[in-house]
Design a protein around this motif. Sequence first.
Motif, mmCIF file in Angstrom:
data_model
loop_
_atom_site.group_PDB
_atom_site.id
_atom_site.type_symbol
_atom_site.label_atom_id
_atom_site.label_comp_id
_atom_site.label_asym_id
_atom_site.label_seq_id
_atom_site.Cartn_x
_atom_site.Cartn_y
_atom_site.Cartn_z
ATOM 1 N N ASP A 387 50.356 31.779 67.325
ATOM 2 C CA ASP A 387 50.019 32.841 68.262
ATOM 3 C C ASP A 387 48.534 32.769 68.644
ATOM 4 N N LEU A 388 48.215 33.036 69.909
ATOM 5 C CA LEU A 388 46.823 32.973 70.375
ATOM 6 C C LEU A 388 45.930 33.976 69.653
ATOM 7 N N SER A 389 46.466 35.163 69.371
ATOM 8 C CA SER A 389 45.670 36.178 68.671
ATOM 9 C C SER A 389 45.326 35.710 67.261
ATOM 10 N N ASP A 390 46.312 35.120 66.574
ATOM 11 C CA ASP A 390 46.067 34.586 65.232
ATOM 12 C C ASP A 390 45.064 33.431 65.287
ATOM 13 N N PHE A 391 45.198 32.591 66.324
ATOM 14 C CA PHE A 391 44.278 31.456 66.481
ATOM 15 C C PHE A 391 42.842 31.950 66.662
ATOM 16 N N ALA A 392 42.660 32.996 67.469
ATOM 17 C CA ALA A 392 41.318 33.551 67.687
ATOM 18 C C ALA A 392 40.749 34.118 66.395
ATOM 19 N N ARG A 393 41.584 34.841 65.646
ATOM 20 C CA ARG A 393 41.130 35.461 64.394
ATOM 21 C C ARG A 393 40.741 34.385 63.374
ATOM 22 N N MET A 394 41.585 33.338 63.243
ATOM 23 C CA MET A 394 41.296 32.266 62.287
ATOM 24 C C MET A 394 40.070 31.452 62.695
ATOM 25 N N SER A 395 39.793 31.408 64.003
ATOM 26 C CA SER A 395 38.626 30.666 64.495
ATOM 27 C C SER A 395 37.354 31.496 64.455
ATOM 28 N N SER A 400 39.244 39.193 72.763
ATOM 29 C CA SER A 400 39.278 39.660 74.154
ATOM 30 C C SER A 400 38.518 38.694 75.066
ATOM 31 N N LEU A 401 37.371 38.180 74.591
ATOM 32 C CA LEU A 401 36.616 37.204 75.375
ATOM 33 C C LEU A 401 37.402 35.905 75.516
ATOM 34 N N PHE A 402 38.003 35.474 74.426
ATOM 35 C CA PHE A 402 38.815 34.251 74.399
ATOM 36 C C PHE A 402 39.945 34.329 75.435
ATOM 37 N N LYS A 403 40.678 35.440 75.434
ATOM 38 C CA LYS A 403 41.801 35.593 76.364
ATOM 39 C C LYS A 403 41.308 35.802 77.790
ATOM 40 N N SER A 404 40.151 36.435 77.943
ATOM 41 C CA SER A 404 39.577 36.607 79.276
ATOM 42 C C SER A 404 39.243 35.249 79.900
ATOM 43 N N ILE A 405 38.698 34.338 79.103
ATOM 44 C CA ILE A 405 38.394 32.991 79.600
ATOM 45 C C ILE A 405 39.683 32.263 79.972
ATOM 46 N N LEU A 406 40.711 32.397 79.129
ATOM 47 C CA LEU A 406 41.995 31.747 79.436
ATOM 48 C C LEU A 406 42.612 32.311 80.703
ATOM 49 N N ARG A 407 42.463 33.624 80.916
ATOM 50 C CA ARG A 407 42.980 34.234 82.148
ATOM 51 C C ARG A 407 42.292 33.608 83.367
ATOM 52 N N LYS A 408 40.975 33.423 83.266
ATOM 53 C CA LYS A 408 40.240 32.835 84.381
ATOM 54 C C LYS A 408 40.605 31.368 84.587
ATOM 55 N N LEU A 409 41.119 30.725 83.540
ATOM 56 C CA LEU A 409 41.574 29.344 83.654
ATOM 57 C C LEU A 409 43.064 29.280 83.973
ATOM 58 N N ASP A 410 43.592 30.370 84.569
ATOM 59 C CA ASP A 410 44.938 30.428 85.137
ATOM 60 C C ASP A 410 46.052 30.607 84.103
ATOM 61 N N PHE A 411 45.754 31.211 82.952
ATOM 62 C CA PHE A 411 46.819 31.599 82.022
ATOM 63 C C PHE A 411 47.398 32.926 82.498
ATOM 64 N N SER A 412 48.723 33.024 82.566
ATOM 65 C CA SER A 412 49.367 34.309 82.863
ATOM 66 C C SER A 412 49.433 35.119 81.563
ATOM 67 N N ARG A 413 49.603 36.411 81.712
ATOM 68 C CA ARG A 413 49.734 37.260 80.512
ATOM 69 C C ARG A 413 50.985 36.884 79.722
ATOM 70 N N LEU A 414 52.012 36.414 80.436
ATOM 71 C CA LEU A 414 53.238 35.977 79.771
ATOM 72 C C LEU A 414 52.955 34.794 78.848
#
Length: 493
Positions: A387-395, A400-414
């Motif tokens: 899971d991306l949330s688990d990956f962020a926590r382990m890293s 929120s910043l991590f997912k915001s960057i992914l959103r800008k790189l064309d990741f959908s919320r799905l």
Amino acid sequence: MSMIKVSNLSFAYDGSYDNIFENVSFQMDTNWKLGFTGRNGRGKTTFLHLLLGKYEYSGTISANVSFDYFPFHVEHKEYNTIDIVEEICPDYEQWQLLRELSLLKVSDDVLYRPFETLSNGEQTKVLLAALFLKENSFLLIDEPTNHLDLHARKLVSDYLNGKSGFILVSHDRAFLDNCVDHVLAINKTNIEVQKGNFSDWWENKQRQDHFELAENDKLKKDIKRLSEAANRTSNWSHEVEKTKNGTRNSGSKVDKGYIGHKAAKMMKRSKSLEHRQQSAIEEKSQLLKNVESSESLKISQLAYHKHQLVELDRVSIHYGGKTACRDVSFTIEQGDRIALTGPNGSGKSSLLKLICGEDIPYSGVLRIGSQLKISYVSQDTSHLQGDLSDFARMSGIDESLFKSILRKLDFSRLQFEKDIASFSGGQKKKVLIAKSLCERVHLHVWDEPLNFVDIISRMQIEELLLEHAPTILFVEHDSEFCKHIATKTIGLR
């Protein structure tokens, strides 16, 4: 000449609620040299697999040709290379194979070596040669540039420029420009085909995007003006209607018929304005469907207390009696954006790992600043899962910043709900890049970060590095990226 016709194509993977394609129609000529572009996860490889008949779909794909796909799956890499070629193309003529290898500047002695002993570049070239031995096939070439160095990319691009009858998926702008004459683009809401190379298509797309953005701004102003006018007219009609039951200021009786007629006219005008407003809103909804979101990204690199971060003085790296690179000398200073270049096998990745602290045998002098913090992006994405949330926590990064960057790189919320292991190669690379951008460090070290990453995202990352000017050492074979980004180039032989 024949045509490949796609009509009302729709497709979604089993268990998925979101269609990758929905009622798309277009056609292609089998003599074209077709560049295939689109953001990661839009379905480029999926479409190639649909042409190959791997999945069921609705709609029709009609073609009078067979399809062959690159890269081929090589099951027995321990076999001699010539045996691998015979498995791919049993009916080939020896002179034809030697001709293709000569065009690709590959010595024919590789045919009598085990395939697994060939470099990545040699393997790619041999498989491309085998692909073009196929006759009466339309060739589907999926990202042949990954792991090819700059020289090999130019050579393969020149080779493809002399061919025809293929779809080429590549995220290297210079590579595409040199060898395609049409572009097939997967946009946000449709698939389109245009004549010309990638730069021609990109120029047309920017022109269309700018036009739609300007029209969108104009319509927004029209809608606001019409909305305000409709509200005023509606209020006037209500106020006039109220006077039917009152008296004039002079005390005489009001003419209810006249006032009612006036109120009705104002109400009619209000309805007309409302209708025009709704039409403007509907017109606005037709715009911006294919305008790509390419918001700027943010990075906040730590400042180091010294100007010089790293120094290499006559460094050589040794593996099992072999020397990967010899007598390499350079320094990394604050603000440097250094491109480390050289052919495959010249020790670039080994040098990056050495600087990042891996235990690699070397000679010479390596000085790394005290308490220097480094963020490393490796070529390998095979370890990514979960899971991306688990990956962020382990890293240890801000989720929120991590997912915001992914959103800008064309990741959908799905996409955030899916297992990272199911991501495309480009999406996995974006996960590593986003993680690196979230890390508070003095130096970024990136090893081929753009493999599989789509062109629009590459441009966003370029803009980021130019705007925020972080200190970075990188290996990248995208010549346009290197040309735009590097302040220094260190060449290995």
